[in-house]
Design a protein around this motif. Sequence first.
Motif, PDB file in Angstrom:
ATOM      1  N   GLN A 167       0.813  -1.235  -0.075  1.00 54.75           N
ATOM      2  CA  GLN A 167      -0.055  -0.008   0.051  1.00 54.75           C
ATOM      3  C   GLN A 167       0.976   1.096   0.191  1.00 54.75           C
ATOM      4  O   GLN A 167       0.768   2.332  -0.716  1.00 54.75           O
ATOM      5  CB  GLN A 167      -1.039   0.025   1.204  1.00 54.75           C
ATOM      6  CG  GLN A 167      -2.047  -0.948   1.278  1.00 54.75           C
ATOM      7  CD  GLN A 167      -3.039  -1.533   2.436  1.00 54.75           C
ATOM      8  OE1 GLN A 167      -2.204  -0.695   3.339  1.00 54.75           O
ATOM      9  NE2 GLN A 167      -4.063  -1.791   2.190  1.00 54.75           N
ATOM     10  N   VAL A 168       1.830   1.293   0.837  1.00 57.74           N
ATOM     11  CA  VAL A 168       2.818   2.451   0.989  1.00 57.74           C
ATOM     12  C   VAL A 168       3.521   2.629  -0.470  1.00 57.74           C
ATOM     13  O   VAL A 168       3.673   3.707  -0.941  1.00 57.74           O
ATOM     14  CB  VAL A 168       3.943   2.351   2.136  1.00 57.74           C
ATOM     15  CG1 VAL A 168       4.738   3.513   2.094  1.00 57.74           C
ATOM     16  CG2 VAL A 168       2.914   2.323   3.423  1.00 57.74           C
ATOM     17  N   ALA A 169       3.935   1.541  -0.848  1.00 56.22           N
ATOM     18  CA  ALA A 169       4.714   1.571  -2.223  1.00 56.22           C
ATOM     19  C   ALA A 169       3.733   1.977  -3.465  1.00 56.22           C
ATOM     20  O   ALA A 169       4.048   2.877  -4.250  1.00 56.22           O
ATOM     21  CB  ALA A 169       5.265   0.140  -2.830  1.00 56.22           C
ATOM     22  N   ASP A 170       2.383   1.589  -3.415  1.00 61.03           N
ATOM     23  CA  ASP A 170       1.640   2.153  -4.253  1.00 61.03           C
ATOM     24  C   ASP A 170       1.238   3.797  -4.348  1.00 61.03           C
ATOM     25  O   ASP A 170       1.113   4.286  -5.348  1.00 61.03           O
ATOM     26  CB  ASP A 170       0.182   1.583  -4.192  1.00 61.03           C
ATOM     27  CG  ASP A 170      -0.895   1.761  -5.302  1.00 61.03           C
ATOM     28  OD1 ASP A 170      -0.320   1.694  -6.290  1.00 61.03           O
ATOM     29  OD2 ASP A 170      -1.947   1.621  -4.794  1.00 61.03           O
ATOM     30  N   ILE A 171       1.278   4.216  -2.999  1.00 60.48           N
ATOM     31  CA  ILE A 171       1.193   5.775  -2.844  1.00 60.48           C
ATOM     32  C   ILE A 171       2.427   6.394  -3.456  1.00 60.48           C
ATOM     33  O   ILE A 171       2.275   7.426  -4.044  1.00 60.48           O
ATOM     34  CB  ILE A 171       0.860   5.929  -1.261  1.00 60.48           C
ATOM     35  CG1 ILE A 171      -0.118   5.427  -0.644  1.00 60.48           C
ATOM     36  CG2 ILE A 171       0.866   7.557  -1.067  1.00 60.48           C
ATOM     37  CD1 ILE A 171      -0.390   5.567   0.790  1.00 60.48           C
ATOM     38  N   PHE A 172       3.459   6.166  -3.127  1.00 61.99           N
ATOM     39  CA  PHE A 172       4.656   6.404  -3.668  1.00 61.99           C
ATOM     40  C   PHE A 172       4.929   6.616  -5.212  1.00 61.99           C
ATOM     41  O   PHE A 172       5.012   7.651  -5.840  1.00 61.99           O
ATOM     42  CB  PHE A 172       5.829   5.872  -2.982  1.00 61.99           C
ATOM     43  CG  PHE A 172       6.414   6.461  -1.886  1.00 61.99           C
ATOM     44  CD1 PHE A 172       7.113   7.611  -1.918  1.00 61.99           C
ATOM     45  CD2 PHE A 172       6.079   6.096  -0.581  1.00 61.99           C
ATOM     46  CE1 PHE A 172       7.684   8.141  -0.678  1.00 61.99           C
ATOM     47  CE2 PHE A 172       6.591   6.721   0.622  1.00 61.99           C
ATOM     48  CZ  PHE A 172       7.458   7.748   0.629  1.00 61.99           C
ATOM     49  N   THR A 173       4.315   5.247  -5.831  1.00 62.33           N
ATOM     50  CA  THR A 173       4.502   5.175  -7.220  1.00 62.33           C
ATOM     51  C   THR A 173       3.404   6.207  -8.079  1.00 62.33           C
ATOM     52  O   THR A 173       3.586   6.480  -9.001  1.00 62.33           O
ATOM     53  CB  THR A 173       4.364   3.775  -7.691  1.00 62.33           C
ATOM     54  OG1 THR A 173       3.265   3.312  -7.223  1.00 62.33           O
ATOM     55  CG2 THR A 173       5.508   3.084  -7.052  1.00 62.33           C
ATOM     56  N   LYS A 174       2.354   6.181  -7.433  1.00 62.19           N
ATOM     57  CA  LYS A 174       1.074   6.872  -7.998  1.00 62.19           C
ATOM     58  C   LYS A 174       1.448   8.533  -7.796  1.00 62.19           C
ATOM     59  O   LYS A 174       0.821   8.993  -8.779  1.00 62.19           O
ATOM     60  CB  LYS A 174      -0.087   6.390  -7.347  1.00 62.19           C
ATOM     61  CG  LYS A 174      -0.553   4.940  -7.615  1.00 62.19           C
ATOM     62  CD  LYS A 174      -0.828   4.679  -8.972  1.00 62.19           C
ATOM     63  CE  LYS A 174      -1.110   3.279  -9.233  1.00 62.19           C
ATOM     64  NZ  LYS A 174      -2.169   2.652  -8.403  1.00 62.19           N
ATOM     65  N   LEU A 175       2.065   8.940  -6.873  1.00 61.51           N
ATOM     66  CA  LEU A 175       2.157  10.430  -6.468  1.00 61.51           C
ATOM     67  C   LEU A 175       3.609  11.025  -6.896  1.00 61.51           C
ATOM     68  O   LEU A 175       3.701  12.156  -6.674  1.00 61.51           O
ATOM     69  CB  LEU A 175       1.702  10.512  -4.968  1.00 61.51           C
ATOM     70  CG  LEU A 175       0.376  10.361  -4.801  1.00 61.51           C
ATOM     71  CD1 LEU A 175       0.332  10.392  -3.230  1.00 61.51           C
ATOM     72  CD2 LEU A 175      -0.739  11.038  -5.568  1.00 61.51           C
ATOM     73  N   ASP A 176       4.571  10.143  -7.198  1.00 67.05           N
ATOM     74  CA  ASP A 176       5.869  10.632  -7.237  1.00 67.05           C
ATOM     75  C   ASP A 176       6.275  11.326  -8.294  1.00 67.05           C
ATOM     76  O   ASP A 176       7.187  12.058  -8.410  1.00 67.05           O
ATOM     77  CB  ASP A 176       6.837   9.336  -7.175  1.00 67.05           C
ATOM     78  CG  ASP A 176       7.197   8.565  -8.543  1.00 67.05           C
ATOM     79  OD1 ASP A 176       6.464   9.015  -9.590  1.00 67.05           O
ATOM     80  OD2 ASP A 176       8.071   7.885  -8.801  1.00 67.05           O
ATOM     81  N   GLU A 177       5.279  11.852  -9.352  1.00 67.02           N
ATOM     82  CA  GLU A 177       5.957  12.509 -10.813  1.00 67.02           C
ATOM     83  C   GLU A 177       6.191  13.920 -10.193  1.00 67.02           C
ATOM     84  O   GLU A 177       7.118  14.732 -10.822  1.00 67.02           O
ATOM     85  CB  GLU A 177       4.806  12.393 -11.582  1.00 67.02           C
ATOM     86  CG  GLU A 177       4.454  11.059 -12.306  1.00 67.02           C
ATOM     87  CD  GLU A 177       3.559  10.758 -13.500  1.00 67.02           C
ATOM     88  OE1 GLU A 177       3.037  11.960 -13.788  1.00 67.02           O
ATOM     89  OE2 GLU A 177       3.475   9.859 -14.054  1.00 67.02           O
ATOM     90  N   GLN A 178       5.464  14.570  -9.518  1.00 70.52           N
ATOM     91  CA  GLN A 178       5.377  15.961  -9.280  1.00 70.52           C
ATOM     92  C   GLN A 178       5.332  16.248  -7.568  1.00 70.52           C
ATOM     93  O   GLN A 178       5.155  17.335  -7.122  1.00 70.52           O
ATOM     94  CB  GLN A 178       4.324  16.813  -9.889  1.00 70.52           C
ATOM     95  CG  GLN A 178       3.032  16.359  -9.628  1.00 70.52           C
ATOM     96  CD  GLN A 178       1.968  17.057 -10.502  1.00 70.52           C
ATOM     97  OE1 GLN A 178       2.267  17.838 -11.328  1.00 70.52           O
ATOM     98  NE2 GLN A 178       0.571  16.769 -10.179  1.00 70.52           N
ATOM     99  N   ASN A 179       5.250  15.426  -7.020  1.00 71.50           N
ATOM    100  CA  ASN A 179       5.210  15.572  -5.331  1.00 71.50           C
ATOM    101  C   ASN A 179       6.175  15.308  -4.551  1.00 71.50           C
ATOM    102  O   ASN A 179       6.767  14.164  -4.682  1.00 71.50           O
ATOM    103  CB  ASN A 179       3.914  14.965  -4.498  1.00 71.50           C
ATOM    104  CG  ASN A 179       2.514  15.305  -5.473  1.00 71.50           C
ATOM    105  OD1 ASN A 179       2.106  16.175  -5.120  1.00 71.50           O
ATOM    106  ND2 ASN A 179       2.139  14.369  -6.547  1.00 71.50           N
TER     107      ASN A 179
END
Length: 247
Positions: free
Chosen positions: A63-75
């Motif tokens: 779950q934590v990895a999913d958050i990072f990968t989905k939001l890491d483009e500009q955040n």
Amino acid sequence: MDEKELKQLLLEIRDGSLDVEQGMEQLRHLPYTDLGHTKFDLHRPLRNGFPEVIYGEGKTPEQVADIFTKLDEQNNILATRVSPEMAAHVQSVCPDVHYNAAGRTLTLIRTPVVFHEGEIAIVTAGTSDLPVAEEARVTCEMFGSHARLITDVGVAGIHRLLHNLPEIRTARVIIVVAGMEGALASVVGGLVPQPIIAVPTSVGYGAAFSGLSALLGMLTSCASGVSVVNIDNGYGAACAACKINNL
């Protein structure tokens, strides 16, 4: 998206350098992104100045990895209470993530942090308080405040605190992290004029009651200007200190 980014977007739409559809695309994921297991709040910086932070404890590594990968483009992303196993899994799918083992934090920097003037001093009673202090330090740095650690200056050897007092007095805000009876917050509060955020830690023997004794001692401090956060809440202390320092 923070206030500065939103203002720039609206100016570009007004000036015609960006059409309405392009603007809508940038706003499409406000106010939050639904990841199924998590609804991540992207609107929070506009409301209170700080982004949402991932609380790792209780979540699965996936779950934590999913958050990072989905939001890491500009955040820029911060996660707290992260185990080594969770960190290893997140880094396997998002190699740019940095793990602070002492503070149990994961950070990802995509946009350079803009630092405000002033510094936050994070003062610990003992070396055992360092995990909470490190969580506070990383949070301060992520939220735009320089932070300095001054460690192992508890009341059992008061001369250590007095020796470091000139350095502590240069800070704009002071975070005091202490377990056992939590007396350090009162002592520092009686010696300096700055606002103090006290963090009781769960460090201590049986009658310390996993931080309850320190919490009650800090809440009943006779020193003025001492505010208290929850047990082991380095993150919350850093947020409070940054709101003071970043004004």
